[in-house]
Scaffold this motif. Structure first.
Motif, PDB file in Angstrom:
ATOM      1  N   ASN A  12      -0.955  15.873  42.165  1.00  0.00           N
ATOM      2  CA  ASN A  12      -0.446  16.558  43.355  1.00  0.00           C
ATOM      3  C   ASN A  12      -0.363  15.643  44.580  1.00  0.00           C
ATOM      4  O   ASN A  12       0.226  16.013  45.591  1.00  0.00           O
ATOM      5  N   TYR A  58       1.130  12.794  44.223  1.00  0.00           N
ATOM      6  CA  TYR A  58       2.282  12.014  43.788  1.00  0.00           C
ATOM      7  C   TYR A  58       1.896  10.665  43.172  1.00  0.00           C
ATOM      8  O   TYR A  58       2.730   9.769  43.075  1.00  0.00           O
ATOM      9  N   ASP A  92      10.173  17.385  45.625  1.00  0.00           N
ATOM     10  CA  ASP A  92       9.813  18.738  46.059  1.00  0.00           C
ATOM     11  C   ASP A  92      10.998  19.701  45.971  1.00  0.00           C
ATOM     12  O   ASP A  92      10.837  20.868  45.617  1.00  0.00           O
ATOM     13  N   HIS A 149      13.631  19.376  44.035  1.00  0.00           N
ATOM     14  CA  HIS A 149      14.257  19.317  42.713  1.00  0.00           C
ATOM     15  C   HIS A 149      15.708  18.851  42.798  1.00  0.00           C
ATOM     16  O   HIS A 149      16.589  19.381  42.108  1.00  0.00           O
ATOM     17  N   ARG A 151       7.895  21.232  38.324  1.00  0.00           N
ATOM     18  CA  ARG A 151       6.576  21.440  38.924  1.00  0.00           C
ATOM     19  C   ARG A 151       5.779  22.356  38.005  1.00  0.00           C
ATOM     20  O   ARG A 151       6.291  23.365  37.519  1.00  0.00           O
ATOM     21  N   ASP A 200       1.979  24.340  37.776  1.00  0.00           N
ATOM     22  CA  ASP A 200       0.705  24.737  38.374  1.00  0.00           C
ATOM     23  C   ASP A 200      -0.241  25.132  37.247  1.00  0.00           C
ATOM     24  O   ASP A 200       0.040  26.067  36.475  1.00  0.00           O
ATOM     25  N   THR A 218      -1.658  21.227  40.948  1.00  0.00           N
ATOM     26  CA  THR A 218      -0.208  21.106  40.855  1.00  0.00           C
ATOM     27  C   THR A 218       0.155  19.737  40.296  1.00  0.00           C
ATOM     28  O   THR A 218      -0.396  18.717  40.715  1.00  0.00           O
ATOM     29  N   PHE A 244       3.655  17.307  38.963  1.00  0.00           N
ATOM     30  CA  PHE A 244       5.102  17.146  39.034  1.00  0.00           C
ATOM     31  C   PHE A 244       5.580  16.339  37.832  1.00  0.00           C
ATOM     32  O   PHE A 244       4.907  15.389  37.406  1.00  0.00           O
TER      33      PHE A 244
END
Length: 710
Positions: free
Chosen positions: A277, A279, A317, A319, A342, A344, A349, A351
């Motif tokens: 989360n 990155y 973020d 997409h 994404r 969860d 979170t 990616f």
């Protein structure tokens, strides 16, 4: 466990009278519980042991090693290791064996046994750990400590019968607990026949402990995979196998699925990246590792920009679909089409970035784009050539279109012949109306470029705001109104010649760009950074004194010298009066044919008057006079009302055209402001024009400084 009793109280209740040494240690190696059996073993008693560092007592233990033991015990339920401790009141090292059991989320239980005495099946620490006085009491405490355990614990005899099972065994295998009194191990493990059992017990007696994965069958016939830690004990002279089993069925399924998923991701042709989360990189698949090199450990935790330097967090973020180039350490670059997702999971979170390799299709797309642009350029070039051809329909491109009997003018034509078959830049000088364009056409037609286009550009008639676009072209959207891509005159003339008429009117900011074309044969369209190379021959013409313009700072000296390589001075008509009769006959025949008239003779007196006239408008003025005479002619003898023409010229001068009026008005305004063009006291403010518009009109009407400076 009774929820009303805290873990330490429960331990005290269970092991307060336990005859062996029991220690409770947390993940950081701190002692949270010590039973009374530890009192004689450690200095200061068991109560002072609470909160101390277990690694300081276990001489072979470090915090790092303890954390490894912690993880392994949590995974398997139990663990055993051998070490040495410092005995109470002594510096003598005591060799012991430690059984570690998972008790709660925060505490592991350590059961300490003397290594020497355990070989005889007795957990007896001589005088350091007193034994209980009652066998029944020991059994009661043992049952109390293991009966509520979450793992399956059962004791079996060498004949395969059960000595004891805890509640977890009955619950997880689906039996009543009492059923195990009449059952054997083979009932829950069909492979545990006599031969297998004998080999197993022989191995257990020799190794004391056996670990491994086994399969148990529930009452309903379902197989469950368990991780078993089997210990060899002698209880009241009877051999017992104490098995601590953890159900691994779900974990193995999950691990198998994860393994299959990992294999699928690593074998995928797409480039796949998982991000935390923050990155940072959590995982990259084998496809990317093959491209970049290294292994997953090297990349884990690094920022995503290390893989995708052109990517923004906003793209992830939101997409957005992104195409990007991905260079490798070897220099190979691939083109990826990135898609984002994404996930969860467990309050965290993640990616995902999946990159499809589109290198081949991208290259084909680029080739098609370049081919399309080339086709578009050729189409535009052809259109431009057609426009020029339509302008010149009916024009004669050979030297016969230049009509002369003048020896002086034949010298000019000879100069054209000398320079035509070279690539030298030609500058044609002369007054307005002398036919400079005819000479330019002659230079082109006599050159090796005759099959290529001759593109004409009149610099005086093009607006200053558009002249760069006209000469060099522009890209779509380069400026307001640029609704499509357009090639310029230079690009359209590739392989041919460009005739720049009135080159002295070219704005100074474009003079440098023209110089670059002459020197290097390249330029950029307006709104583009792509360099375009052209092969053109430049022919320029002007009626202005470029040398004086250079001195006045109105024309670049380097461009002037580049244009002035081969100047040709076109003679005014007054310097070749012998050409007037032949020109009159030529124009009379041309216009008579157009108007359907037949003219056989020209009035001699009128011809004499024409030869005596100075013709300030040169050949163009003569052509206009003859055309008017042919229109008025009613016989086969052409009379030229020369006096009327002169009178009309005077009247025309008295009653000016709109352009002439504008020119006169501009000059008067400039005189009134003393030649000042810009500023509050300039002519632009006086006329209500902005400065750029005024300067554009001055160029259009050829207003020179000498006309308004007194």
């Amino acid at each position: 466990m009774n929820k009303s009793i805290d873990p330490v109280s429960y331990l005290e209740l269970t092991f307060g009278n336990y005859p062996y040494t029991v220690i409770g240690v947390d993940e950081l190696g701190r002692v949270q519980y010590a039973n009374p059996g530890a009192r004689q073993l450690f200095k200061g008693g068991h109560r002072n042991l609470i909160g101390s560092n277990w690694a300081g007592i276990d001489v072979q233990l470090t915090l790092a090693k303890w954390k490894t033991y912690w993880r392994d015990t949590k995974d398997r339920g139990t663990l055993a290791y051998q070490t040495e401790l410092l005995a109470a009141g002594s510096d003598i090292l005591w060799p012991i064996e430690v059984d570690v059991v998972d008790f709660t989320d925060d505490v592991l239980l350590l059961f300490l046994h003397d290594r020497v005495e355990r070989n005889y099946g007795v957990d007896h620490f001589t005088d350091r750990a007193p034994l209980a006085n009652s066998k029944d009491h020991v059994d009661e405490l043992m049952q109390l400590s293991i009966d509520g355990a979450g793992d399956m614990i059962f004791w079996t005899r060498p004949d395969g019968t059960f000595f004891y099972v805890n509640r977890a065994v009955a619950h997880k295998l689906g039996y009543e607990r009492s059923a195990f009194e009449d059952m054997q191990v083979i009932d829950i493990a069909p492979y545990f026949d006599q031969a297998f059992r004998e080999d197993f017990w022989q191995q257990l007696r020799s190794q004391i402990r056996v670990e491994g994965l086994f399969e148990l069958i529930t009452k309903q016939g379902k197989a469950r995979t368990i991780s078993a830690n089997v210990n060899y004990l002698i209880h009241d002279g009877v051999e017992v196998a104490c098995s601590i089993c953890r159900d691994m069925t779900q974990k193995l399924k999950r691990d198998a699925n994860l393994h299959l998923s990992r294999i699928a991701l690593d074998s995928a042709a797409d480039s796949i990246v998982w991000l935390e989360n923050d990155y940072s990189i959590k995982y990259i698949n084998q496809s990317l590792l093959n491209h970049f090199g290294g292994d997953l450990k090297e990349w884990r935790g690094r920022p995503f920009h290390k893989i995708f330097p052109q990517l923004e967090i906003g793209d992830i973020d939101l997409h957005n679909d992104v195409e990007t180039d991905l260079p490798s350490r070897t220099g190979q670059t691939i083109r990826l089409d990135l898609n984002f997702g994404r996930i969860d999971f467990e309050d965290k979170t993640y990616f995902t970035i999946v990159g499809r390799d589109i290198t081949e299709s991208y290259q084909k797309r680029e080739e098609l784009r370049k081919a399309y642009n080339k086709i578009e350029d050729l189409s535009n070039k052809l259109k431009a050539e057609n426009i020029e051809l339509r302008k010149d329909t009916g024009a004669d491109y050979d030297m016969g279109n230049i009509i002369t009997v003048s020896k002086k003018y034949k010298q000019v034509i000879q100069e054209v012949g000398h320079v035509a078959d070279t690539n030298t830049t030609v500058l044609i000088l002369g007054e307005t109306g002398t036919g400079k364009e005819l000479l330019a056409r002659a230079v082109h037609v006599l050159s090796s470029r005759a099959d290529g286009p001759l593109i004409k550009v009149n610099c005086a008639t093009l607006p200053a705001s558009l002249i760069e676009s006209e000469l060099f072209g522009h890209e779509k959207g380069a400026f307001t109104g640029a609704i499509q891509r357009k090639i310029g005159r230079f690009e359209a003339a590739d392989g041919g010649s460009v005739f720049l008429d009135e080159v002295g009117e070219l704005p100074q900011d474009l003079q440098a760009k023209l110089l670059r074309v002459l020197q290097e044969g390249e330029f950029e369209r307006v709104g583009s950074t792509e360099t375009i190379k052209v092969d053109i021959r430049l022919i320029a013409a002007t009626n202005r004194d470029l040398e004086k313009m250079v001195e006045a700072g109105q024309f670049r000296s380097d461009l002037y010298y580049r244009l002035h390589v081969f100047p040709i001075y076109n003679l005014p008509l007054r310097d070749r009066p012998e050409d007037i009769p032949v020109l009159v006959k030529h124009f009379a025949g041309k216009f008579a044919k157009k108007q359907g008239k037949k003219i056989e003779e020209i009035s001699a007196p009128d011809m004499k008057k024409l030869k005596a006239y100075s013709f300030p408008g040169n050949v163009r003025e003569l052509e206009n006079i003859v055309e008017r005479a042919v229109v008025l002619c009613r016989s086969k003898v052409l009379t030229i009302p020369f006096e009327n023409a002169q009178k009309e010229r005077r009247n025309t001068k008295a009653f000016q055209t709109f352009d002439e009026m504008q020119r006169s008005y501009l000059i008067e305004a400039l005189k009134k402001t003393g030649g000042r063009i810009t500023g509050p006291e300039g002519a632009g403010r006086l006329l209500g024009l902005n400065d750029r518009t005024l300067m554009s009109k001055m160029r259009k009407f050829h207003i020179q400084k000498k006309e308004y400076l007194i």
